[in-house]
Scaffold this active site. Structure first.
Site, PDB file in Angstrom:
ATOM      1  N   GLN A 109       0.838  -1.201   0.000  1.00  0.00           N
ATOM      2  CA  GLN A 109       0.000   0.000   0.000  1.00  0.00           C
ATOM      3  C   GLN A 109       0.872   1.251   0.000  1.00  0.00           C
ATOM      4  O   GLN A 109       0.379   2.363  -0.066  1.00  0.00           O
ATOM      5  CB  GLN A 109      -0.888   0.016   1.250  1.00  0.00           C
ATOM      6  CG  GLN A 109      -1.857  -1.149   1.311  1.00  0.00           C
ATOM      7  CD  GLN A 109      -2.381  -1.367   2.728  1.00  0.00           C
ATOM      8  OE1 GLN A 109      -3.255  -0.648   3.182  1.00  0.00           O
ATOM      9  NE2 GLN A 109      -1.829  -2.339   3.424  1.00  0.00           N
ATOM     10  N   ASP A 112       6.445   4.543  -1.425  1.00  0.00           N
ATOM     11  CA  ASP A 112       7.774   5.076  -1.143  1.00  0.00           C
ATOM     12  C   ASP A 112       8.890   4.405  -1.942  1.00  0.00           C
ATOM     13  O   ASP A 112      10.053   4.791  -1.828  1.00  0.00           O
ATOM     14  CB  ASP A 112       8.073   4.986   0.356  1.00  0.00           C
ATOM     15  CG  ASP A 112       7.846   3.587   0.922  1.00  0.00           C
ATOM     16  OD1 ASP A 112       8.055   2.608   0.191  1.00  0.00           O
ATOM     17  OD2 ASP A 112       7.455   3.488   2.102  1.00  0.00           O
ATOM     18  N   HIS A 127      -1.581   1.316  -4.464  1.00  0.00           N
ATOM     19  CA  HIS A 127      -1.986   2.727  -4.505  1.00  0.00           C
ATOM     20  C   HIS A 127      -1.190   3.531  -5.534  1.00  0.00           C
ATOM     21  O   HIS A 127      -1.189   4.758  -5.495  1.00  0.00           O
ATOM     22  CB  HIS A 127      -1.844   3.354  -3.110  1.00  0.00           C
ATOM     23  CG  HIS A 127      -2.837   2.800  -2.121  1.00  0.00           C
ATOM     24  ND1 HIS A 127      -2.571   2.669  -0.776  1.00  0.00           N
ATOM     25  CD2 HIS A 127      -4.095   2.335  -2.296  1.00  0.00           C
ATOM     26  CE1 HIS A 127      -3.633   2.143  -0.168  1.00  0.00           C
ATOM     27  NE2 HIS A 127      -4.565   1.930  -1.056  1.00  0.00           N
ATOM     28  N   CYS A 159       2.212  18.178 -24.291  1.00  0.00           N
ATOM     29  CA  CYS A 159       1.036  19.035 -24.462  1.00  0.00           C
ATOM     30  C   CYS A 159       0.954  20.149 -23.419  1.00  0.00           C
ATOM     31  O   CYS A 159      -0.051  20.862 -23.350  1.00  0.00           O
ATOM     32  CB  CYS A 159      -0.236  18.183 -24.401  1.00  0.00           C
ATOM     33  SG  CYS A 159      -0.669  17.646 -22.748  1.00  0.00           S
ATOM     34  N   ASN A 222       3.003  -7.177  13.417  1.00  0.00           N
ATOM     35  CA  ASN A 222       2.685  -5.788  13.763  1.00  0.00           C
ATOM     36  C   ASN A 222       3.191  -5.491  15.171  1.00  0.00           C
ATOM     37  O   ASN A 222       3.343  -6.401  15.987  1.00  0.00           O
ATOM     38  CB  ASN A 222       1.159  -5.564  13.728  1.00  0.00           C
ATOM     39  CG  ASN A 222       0.664  -5.036  12.381  1.00  0.00           C
ATOM     40  OD1 ASN A 222       1.344  -4.231  11.728  1.00  0.00           O
ATOM     41  ND2 ASN A 222      -0.513  -5.474  11.965  1.00  0.00           N
TER      42      ASN A 222
HETATM   43 ZN    ZN Z   1       0.298  15.731 -21.892  1.00  0.00          ZN
END
Ligand code: ZN
Length: 255
Positions: A109, A112, A127, A159, A222
């Protein structure tokens, strides 16, 4: 040694190593907790990043209307600060287990890039990633390099559209490929190691639940009990990710 603090009994670590050796397809599922020892605080909680920064910078509407303001904060957190972080022994242990064919995929998740820096190859970034930028106008993707952020906001070379980091902002959907690969593992992997994730962020938090429902064995690492402990977790190891994963790796690879 405080740095390797493991409060679970060593027999629990041994059992985890045995289960991992017996399993056919092993997934590591990681969250913010694995990167805390690399100096990256979690976003939520009293010392979290969102206590210091306004999360509105990752709101898509705010970003589109205030790209320079948003980008100043995004640069500070995700490029200046995260960019200085280095993988810790937990990231390296997972990378080595993958190299030896013990772990099939890492679903993270985190955005980094520390798993990749540690040498992991099969990383599903649930993510998205900070390592590419995408044009909000034409969709062109550009690999991150520091020159892109010399003047803010960065613009598309094709663009001149606004560039956005390729990780998801609030309210955005999960990247399609990462989502389908993760769902695949919820029915194909027979063991999941949850590391540094408390199961609070939807829909990521549902992946281990689905895996468990499909019969996967769930090992949880954990520093404190989470939403998973006592529900889907089959084996809970209380301790810091670096100490626990280094011990497990040693037991598997050096015996
Ligand atoms: Zn573009």
């Amino acid at each position: 040694m405080a740095n390797n603090l493991i409060t679970s009994d060593y027999s629990v670590i041994k059992k985890a190593a045995e289960k991992i050796k017996e399993a056919e397809r092993v997934i590591a599922f990681t969250g913010a907790g694995i990167s805390v020892e690399s100096g990256i605080p979690p976003f939520r909680g009293p010392d979290g990043l969102w206590s210091r920064y306004d999360p509105v910078v990752l709101d898509m509407n705010y970003f589109l209307n205030n790209p320079e303001d948003s980008w100043k904060v995004i640069k500070e957190i995700f490029y200046d600060f995260f960019g200085k972080a280095a993988p810790n022994p937990a990231h390296y242990a997972l990378a080595e287990l993958e190299k030896e064919g013990i772990i099939k995929n890492i679903i993270t998740q985190n955005i980094d890039n520390l798993h990749q820096q540690a040498g992991s190859r099969n990383v599903i970034e649930f993510h998205g990633t900070s390592r590419t930028l995408a044009c909000v106008n034409c969709g062109k993707k550009i690999s991150f390099h520091e020159g892109l952020l010399e003047s803010l906001p960065p613009r598309c070379s094709e663009c001149t559209g606004l560039l956005k980091p390729d990780f998801i902002f609030f309210g955005e959907g999960i990247p399609h490929q990462a989502y389908s690969s993760s769902i695949f593992e919820t029915s194909n992997a027979d063991l999941w190691i949850l590391v540094g994730t408390t199961g609070e962020i939807m829909p990521a938090s549902m992946l281990p639940v689905n895996a468990s429902e499909n019969g996967a064995y769930i090992i949880e690492v954990n520093i404190n009990e989470s939403n998973y402990t006592g529900s889907i977790t089959d084996l809970f190891i209380k301790g810091k990710a670096s100490g626990v994963l280094s011990s497990i790796k040693k037991l598997i690879l050096e015996e």
